[in-house]
Design an enzyme around this catalytic site. Structure first.
Site, PDB file in Angstrom:
ATOM      1  N   HIS A   1      24.803 -24.282  10.732  1.00  0.00           N
ATOM      2  CA  HIS A   1      23.902 -23.146  10.532  1.00  0.00           C
ATOM      3  C   HIS A   1      22.449 -23.570  10.381  1.00  0.00           C
ATOM      4  O   HIS A   1      21.544 -22.839  10.808  1.00  0.00           O
ATOM      5  CB  HIS A   1      24.337 -22.358   9.297  1.00  0.00           C
ATOM      6  CG  HIS A   1      23.450 -21.179   8.984  1.00  0.00           C
ATOM      7  ND1 HIS A   1      23.248 -20.142   9.885  1.00  0.00           N
ATOM      8  CD2 HIS A   1      22.706 -20.880   7.889  1.00  0.00           C
ATOM      9  CE1 HIS A   1      22.424 -19.246   9.336  1.00  0.00           C
ATOM     10  NE2 HIS A   1      22.078 -19.677   8.137  1.00  0.00           N
TER      11      HIS A   1
ATOM     12  N   ASN B   1      11.014 -24.765  18.509  1.00  0.00           N
ATOM     13  CA  ASN B   1      10.211 -24.268  17.401  1.00  0.00           C
ATOM     14  C   ASN B   1      10.977 -24.559  16.120  1.00  0.00           C
ATOM     15  O   ASN B   1      12.146 -24.214  16.005  1.00  0.00           O
ATOM     16  CB  ASN B   1       9.974 -22.763  17.521  1.00  0.00           C
ATOM     17  CG  ASN B   1       9.172 -22.398  18.753  1.00  0.00           C
ATOM     18  OD1 ASN B   1       8.319 -23.164  19.198  1.00  0.00           O
ATOM     19  ND2 ASN B   1       9.434 -21.238  19.310  1.00  0.00           N
TER      20      ASN B   1
ATOM     21  N   HIS C   1      18.294 -25.333  17.125  1.00  0.00           N
ATOM     22  CA  HIS C   1      18.305 -24.927  18.529  1.00  0.00           C
ATOM     23  C   HIS C   1      16.909 -25.028  19.123  1.00  0.00           C
ATOM     24  O   HIS C   1      15.911 -25.122  18.404  1.00  0.00           O
ATOM     25  CB  HIS C   1      18.824 -23.495  18.692  1.00  0.00           C
ATOM     26  CG  HIS C   1      17.839 -22.435  18.272  1.00  0.00           C
ATOM     27  ND1 HIS C   1      17.510 -22.192  16.957  1.00  0.00           N
ATOM     28  CD2 HIS C   1      17.098 -21.560  19.010  1.00  0.00           C
ATOM     29  CE1 HIS C   1      16.621 -21.208  16.892  1.00  0.00           C
ATOM     30  NE2 HIS C   1      16.343 -20.822  18.119  1.00  0.00           N
TER      31      HIS C   1
END
Length: 378
Positions: free
Chosen positions: A154, A194, A207
């Site tokens: 996560h 980012n 990601h």
């Protein structure tokens, strides 16, 4: 594939492409569950409008307003699906790449007469068409936007991954660069990450993204103008100077990292291959192997400066698909607005409105700080 990284392409329930990339040392089997969700139709492809004052094309992608913002771990849209979480990825994975559900560019491509909604496509008719200035010009925002999930966890970032996983992500970047560059109407492919709320990140899941643009971006157009004036050996000349400068950070057999001579941001690093390669698809296995280790060292050093995660944009600049490939070299531009433990640089009046940058920290001082924080190995 000699790397041992396996690739498993499939489709999501609404037809979007999903590709699993398995680590060379994966514990996963080759089979993956099918996506059985009942999904709404994808939004229509966005429309670009020309800013006649600057020549820039602006994609008006209103569907992006519906993106998920800071979900809990139980509802993470990038985690593997569960009975309680109908996420975007049906099964467990090492690295997964899929088409964005609400993209800035695409899903329509330049060779289509109509979109999936049946509406006509007014695609750009090449770079000369896009360069023509006139009032109220529009074009369909053809292209592709993909999400690259570095891990099923996560929280995290590229820098929190293992060397094996980092190598898998690099393989995914190379694979997708080649595939996206071959799509009709795509002019440039841009992988990026980012990281951090200060950058505007709304998903803590580790990601990145890949944009396949239907034009050559403004930043790259300025690079091409510099190459036209100074020659296609420009990156070789920059490397020669930076490797002997106070701004040098670390180097391997194939890559060198340094703080650039005219750094705009408090923390800014360029990572450049020693030989000319236009994009990730053109790199060798040896170059990808070394990059996995050096890039992790760099990112962990950036995090170690203040002892907690540093917000950044990791922008992998690649040569355009159809122009400038003899001189425009693949390179990383890592930038962070962090100018102290509890201070950020904001792009306010001069930078945001005029594009006139003022640096807060001397690049040589920033390099000394970063050098001291980079670990000896990963």
């Amino acid at each position: 594939m000699t790397t041992g990284i396996a690739i498993h392409p499939t489709r999501l329930a609404d037809g979007r492409e999903l590709i699993y990339f398995d680590d060379a040392d994966t514990a996963l089997g080759p089979e993956r569950r099918v996506d059985t969700r009942d999904l709404d139709a994808r939004p229509a492809t966005a429309t670009m409008r020309l800013d006649v004052l600057t020549g820039d094309w602006v994609s008006i992608a209103a569907a992006r307003q519906n993106r998920v913002v800071n979900p809990s771990a139980a509802l993470d849209p990038l985690a593997p699906q569960s009975d309680d979480n109908p996420s975007e990825i049906p099964d467990i994975y090492d690295v997964a790449v899929f088409e964005n559900r609400s993209p800035s560019f695409g899903p329509a491509l330049a060779d289509a007469a109509t979109g999936h909604d049946g509406e006509p496509i007014d695609a750009p008719q090449g770079l000369a068409d896009l360069a023509r200035l006139d009032l109220d010009r529009t074009r369909t925002s053809v292209g592709r936007c993909e999400v690259v999930c570095f891990s099923p966890e996560h929280e995290g970032s590229f820098g929190t991954q293992t060397p094996s996983r980092a190598r898998t992500v690099i393989e995914a970047w190379a694979h997708r660069t080649a595939a996206l560059s071959a799509l009709p109407g795509v002019e440039q492919v841009f992988p990026f990450e980012n990281r951090g709320a200060a950058i505007g990140v709304t998903l803590p899941h580790p990601h990145g993204q890949i944009y396949a643009y239907p034009y050559v971006t403004p930043r790259t157009q300025r690079l091409l103008a510099s190459l036209d004036q100074l020659g296609d050996d420009l990156f070789d000349r920059i490397l020669e100077r930076e490797r002997d400068s106070e701004r040098m950070l670390l180097a391997g057999e194939h890559w060198t990292a340094f703080v650039p001579f005219a750094a705009r941001w408090p923390l800014e690093v360029h990572l450049v291959p020693h030989r000319h390669v236009p994009d990730f698809a053109a790199t060798t296995e040896a170059e990808r192997d070394e990059l996995a280790r050096l890039y992790l060292r760099l990112l962990r050093g950036i995090d170690a400066i203040y002892g907690d995660p540093t917000p950044y944009i990791a922008a992998w600049h690649q040569a355009p698909v159809n122009v400038g490939r003899a001189g425009a070299r693949l390179h990383l531009q890592l930038t962070s607005p962090r100018r102290g433990a509890d201070k950020l640089k904001y792009t306010a009046g001069s930078e945001a409105a005029m594009g006139a940058w003022i640096g807060d920290i001397r690049p040589e001082a920033a390099a000394e700080t970063i050098r001291a924080a980079i670990p000896a190995s990963v």
